[in-house]
Design a protein around this motif. Structure first.
Motif, mmCIF file in Angstrom:
data_model
loop_
_atom_site.group_PDB
_atom_site.id
_atom_site.type_symbol
_atom_site.label_atom_id
_atom_site.label_comp_id
_atom_site.label_asym_id
_atom_site.label_seq_id
_atom_site.Cartn_x
_atom_site.Cartn_y
_atom_site.Cartn_z
ATOM 1 N N LEU B 112 -34.649 -61.487 30.673
ATOM 2 C CA LEU B 112 -35.179 -62.064 31.971
ATOM 3 C C LEU B 112 -36.884 -62.221 31.885
ATOM 4 C CD1 LEU B 112 -33.642 -59.467 34.520
ATOM 5 C CD2 LEU B 112 -33.547 -61.895 34.481
ATOM 6 N N LEU B 113 -37.426 -61.598 30.715
ATOM 7 C CA LEU B 113 -38.989 -61.589 30.610
ATOM 8 C C LEU B 113 -39.334 -62.393 29.489
ATOM 9 C CD1 LEU B 113 -39.787 -57.454 31.639
ATOM 10 C CD2 LEU B 113 -39.827 -59.805 32.907
ATOM 11 N N GLN B 114 -38.410 -63.103 28.893
ATOM 12 C CA GLN B 114 -39.103 -63.774 27.809
ATOM 13 C C GLN B 114 -39.896 -64.906 28.230
ATOM 14 O OE1 GLN B 114 -36.089 -66.890 26.310
ATOM 15 N NE2 GLN B 114 -34.444 -66.177 27.573
ATOM 16 N N ARG B 115 -40.720 -65.359 27.534
ATOM 17 C CA ARG B 115 -41.807 -66.209 27.791
ATOM 18 C C ARG B 115 -41.660 -67.684 27.506
ATOM 19 N NH1 ARG B 115 -47.138 -63.503 27.878
ATOM 20 N NH2 ARG B 115 -47.344 -65.060 29.398
ATOM 21 N N THR B 116 -42.292 -68.810 28.003
ATOM 22 C CA THR B 116 -41.975 -70.116 27.726
ATOM 23 C C THR B 116 -41.854 -70.639 26.383
ATOM 24 O OG1 THR B 116 -42.743 -72.241 28.529
ATOM 25 C CG2 THR B 116 -44.322 -70.616 28.018
ATOM 26 N N ARG B 117 -41.264 -71.501 26.112
ATOM 27 C CA ARG B 117 -41.245 -72.029 24.740
ATOM 28 C C ARG B 117 -42.260 -73.409 24.812
ATOM 29 N NH1 ARG B 117 -38.344 -67.995 22.237
ATOM 30 N NH2 ARG B 117 -38.489 -69.524 20.256
ATOM 31 N N CYS B 118 -43.062 -73.508 25.560
ATOM 32 C CA CYS B 118 -44.254 -74.645 25.718
ATOM 33 C C CYS B 118 -44.831 -74.344 24.175
ATOM 34 C CB CYS B 118 -45.215 -74.327 26.657
ATOM 35 S SG CYS B 118 -46.718 -75.432 26.450
ATOM 36 N N TYR B 119 -44.978 -75.637 23.720
ATOM 37 C CA TYR B 119 -45.549 -75.816 22.048
ATOM 38 C C TYR B 119 -46.974 -75.179 22.186
ATOM 39 C CZ TYR B 119 -41.798 -79.049 21.808
ATOM 40 O OH TYR B 119 -40.562 -79.737 21.924
ATOM 41 N N TYR B 120 -47.770 -75.275 23.415
ATOM 42 C CA TYR B 120 -49.236 -75.139 23.162
ATOM 43 C C TYR B 120 -49.608 -73.859 23.735
ATOM 44 C CZ TYR B 120 -49.046 -80.189 23.178
ATOM 45 O OH TYR B 120 -48.725 -81.332 22.894
ATOM 46 N N PHE B 121 -48.542 -73.119 24.281
ATOM 47 C CA PHE B 121 -48.453 -71.602 24.582
ATOM 48 C C PHE B 121 -48.532 -71.048 23.206
ATOM 49 C CE2 PHE B 121 -46.027 -67.642 25.237
ATOM 50 C CZ PHE B 121 -46.933 -67.022 26.283
ATOM 51 N N TYR B 122 -47.445 -71.279 22.310
ATOM 52 C CA TYR B 122 -47.269 -70.924 20.914
ATOM 53 C C TYR B 122 -48.567 -71.109 20.067
ATOM 54 C CZ TYR B 122 -42.671 -69.153 21.117
ATOM 55 O OH TYR B 122 -41.596 -68.240 21.261
ATOM 56 N N GLU B 123 -49.349 -72.221 20.162
ATOM 57 C CA GLU B 123 -50.304 -72.657 19.263
ATOM 58 C C GLU B 123 -51.601 -72.058 19.591
ATOM 59 O OE1 GLU B 123 -50.654 -74.429 16.285
ATOM 60 O OE2 GLU B 123 -52.410 -73.799 16.580
ATOM 61 N N THR B 124 -52.281 -71.118 19.054
ATOM 62 C CA THR B 124 -53.184 -70.365 19.358
ATOM 63 C C THR B 124 -54.637 -71.260 19.510
ATOM 64 O OG1 THR B 124 -53.640 -69.274 17.301
ATOM 65 C CG2 THR B 124 -52.406 -67.982 18.988
ATOM 66 N N ALA B 125 -54.601 -72.602 18.671
ATOM 67 C CA ALA B 125 -55.696 -73.541 18.501
ATOM 68 C C ALA B 125 -55.539 -74.427 19.542
ATOM 69 C CB ALA B 125 -55.527 -74.048 17.302
ATOM 70 N N ALA B 126 -54.689 -74.432 20.446
ATOM 71 C CA ALA B 126 -54.613 -75.372 21.705
ATOM 72 C C ALA B 126 -55.039 -74.503 22.851
ATOM 73 C CB ALA B 126 -53.133 -75.678 21.936
ATOM 74 N N ARG B 127 -55.454 -75.472 24.051
ATOM 75 C CA ARG B 127 -55.794 -75.047 25.188
ATOM 76 C C ARG B 127 -54.616 -74.546 26.131
ATOM 77 N NH1 ARG B 127 -59.746 -79.034 27.464
ATOM 78 N NH2 ARG B 127 -58.092 -80.529 26.659
#
Ligand SMILES: Cc1cc2nc3c(=O)[nH]c(=O)nc-3n(C[C@H](O)[C@H](O)[C@H](O)COP(=O)(O)OP(=O)(O)OC[C@H]3O[C@@H](n4cnc5c(N)ncnc54)[C@H](O)[C@@H]3O)c2cc1C
Ligand code: SF4
Ligand code: FES
Ligand code: FES
Lengths: 173, 325
Positions: B112-127
């Motif tokens: 239920l609490l898993q987080r989004t798979r948005c690529y930019y959420f995963y990429e710490t260099a992105a905003r």
């Protein structure tokens, strides 16, 4: 920390961040389990914990001190292969072999799930599904093979499954 | 991975005592949290291991529903005889998610609490406003093929990736929690998730240190149930679009409809207008098209995910055909 791996007690002093996979490979020299992606996406690190297949890269070693862990090293030996190991050799179920330990541990866990009657995404009915080759493909989808040995992997698993459950084999035909 | 302290809880009460601060996280299966910790998207100072809490049962409750412990693995839930027989949509949704290995570890609460798979959420260099509030959102002008078309805000267009939660939304599940102050709450799943608005980092109504202990399902609804998932490969991939559908027919007319959608929004999506439009009417492609138009009336694509609008329409129509055939 204390562990039971392939029936043997092990002790290791490791950083709290150590994954089960890194414990096996880096600290206990059990390098049969492989690291492909380290993020749960390839299945190369599959081991059996209390008889269930899991990705050892996505769990912490510290969380498994009271569990029975079985790796590819515990399934068979070069002199006495596990039936799935023998079937992978017979059917050419690999090329480079990198994914193979994970494939075999996964198949052991998977066949146990089939025996318990668990359904899968491709099961026509959730109740007592037939164990077709599509079922093998779906249930093994968590194990990727860069060499694409998939057809032979399916053949190897099919042979062992049929030997295990002749009645099911007939039903699937 | 950032260094953390580790404590193992042996009861729910001990877990909430240990877990009551902002830098502490519970760890159940670890399949999402460790993934994100390796990338330093999540950097908890402390982990409370809840994986061995005695919250492992699936039991029938008074009135005909079912109570599911927060630590029941996804595999066991999908294979449970009661779930298979009465809540097929839930079994099917679970079996359509992840892989055999992951389902063996993934827990009901963690899913239920898993987080989004948005690529930019995963990429710490992105905003990413969800990861670093106020930093911006690189997804809107970037690769957003997998992201949302409904419920987005100018601050975030992420989707909630769970399949299980979509089926639970269609089934009107209730999430039962234990707070760090000992308070028990019962939260209908429709009130559990939050729209991103200007705080996309806040995804649900849980308080700091609050533990999910159970999920309850009401008695099995009338009618047929199905879960249809459309994805980029046939297995082991997240949904582009999915529909959890439960539809009953009486005297040739739709008498009830419960429809929830995955891959479209920041939460499992449900729209009562769509269901109301179906009820009391005879099934037909024209009616299903009307329902799809209603569902998508506010849909907005961001470039590479524009295809989700026609895909959702077709997927809903196919699902309704299947359920009313
Ligand atoms: C390669 C891959 C493919 C996947 N594909 C799919 C898919 O197709 N469909 C799908 O739905 N999912 C998919 N998943 C996601 C998977 O379902 C989740 O990772 C899993 O369900 C999370 O459960 P967990 O117990 O491992 O959670 P954890 O990683 O342990 O925890 C996740 C979060 O929940 C919190 N938490 C956990 N339990 C509780 C509780 N009881 N109370 C309060 N907080 C809690 C943790 O603090 C953490 O923030 C995939 C994952 C991977 C790695
Ligand atoms: S869509 Fe949301 S999660 Fe993705 S980059 Fe934008 S703010 Fe972050
Ligand atoms: S290394 Fe664990 S799944 Fe790839
Ligand atoms: S045999 Fe080479 S990856 Fe499978």
């Amino acid at each position: 920390m204390h562990f039971t791996i392939n029936g043997q007690p092990h002790q290791a002093e490791v950083d709290i961040r150590t994954t089960l996979l890194d414990l096996l490979r880096e600290h206990l020299s059990l390098t049969g389990s492989k690291k492909g992606c380290d993020h749960g996406q390839c299945g190369a690190c599959t081991v059996l914990v209390n008889g269930r297949r899991i990705n050892s890269c996505l769990t912490l070693a510290v969380m498994h001190q009271d569990d029975e862990i079985v790796t590819i090293e515990g399934l068979g030996t070069p002199e006495k292969l596990h039936p799935l190991q023998a079937a992978f050799v017979k059917h050419d179920g690999f090329q480079c072999g990198y994914c193979t330990p994970g494939q075999i541990c996964s198949a052991v866990g998977m066949l146990d799930e089939v025996e318990k009657g668990w359904p899968s995404h491709v099961s026509a009915t959730l109740d007592d599904p037939d164990f077709t080759d599509d079922e093998i493909r779906e249930r093994m989808s968590g194990n990727l093979c860069r060499c694409s040995a998939y057809p032979n992997i399916v053949d190897a698993i099919r042979e062992v499954a049929d030997a295990k459950q002749p009645a099911q084999a007939e039903a699937a035909e | 991975m950032k260094l953390f302290d580790y404590a193992k809880a042996d009861s729910a009460e001990a877990a909430v005592r240990e877990g009551a601060d902002r830098d502490t996280k519970f760890i159940a299966g670890g399949t999402n949290l460790l993934d994100l910790m390796k990338l330093q998207v999540e950097t908890p100072a402390r982990l409370v291991d809840i994986s061995r809490l005695p919250l492992n049962d699936i039991e029938e409750i008074e009135g005909g529903g079912v109570r599911i412990g927060a630590l029941v693995p996804n595999s066991d839930l999908a294979a449970d005889p009661i779930i298979r027989e009465r809540y097929e949509v839930l079994s099917r949704a679970l079996l359509a998610g992840a892989s055999g290995q992951l389902r063996n570890k993934a827990s009901t609460g963690g899913n239920l609490l898993q987080r989004t798979r948005c690529y930019y959420f995963y990429e710490t260099a992105a905003r990413c406003n969800k990861r670093v509030p106020g930093s911006g959102c690189d997804a809107q002008e970037g690769f957003n093929r997998i992201l949302a078309i409904l419920g987005t805000s100018e601050h975030c267009i992420a989707t909630h990736p769970s399949d299980m939660a979509v089926a639970m939304r269609a089934l009107d599940a209730t999430i039962v929690t234990l707070g760090s102050d000992g308070e028990r709450r019962r939260i209908p799943i429709g009130d559990f998730y939050r729209l991103p608005g200007d705080t996309p980092d806040v995804e649900n109504v849980l308080r700091v240190g609050e533990l999910i202990t159970h999920v309850e399902l009401p008695p099995a609804p009338a009618g047929r149930q199905t879960y249809r998932k459309v994805r980029d490969r046939a297995s082991y991939a997240f949904a582009l679009v999915s529909v959890a559908g439960i539809v009953a027919i009486e005297d040739g007319k739709i008498s009830s409809a419960q429809l929830a959608f995955g891959g479209l929004g920041p939460m499992p999506w449900r729209d009562s207008a769509v269901e109301n439009a179906l009820i009391g009417r005879a099934p037909s492609d024209a009616l299903f098209g009307e329902a799809a138009d209603l569902l998508l009336r506010d849909a907005k694509g961001f470039g590479s995910n524009d295809f989700k609008i026609p895909l959702t329409r077709r997927t809903l129509i196919a699902t309704l055909r299947e359920l009313t055939a």
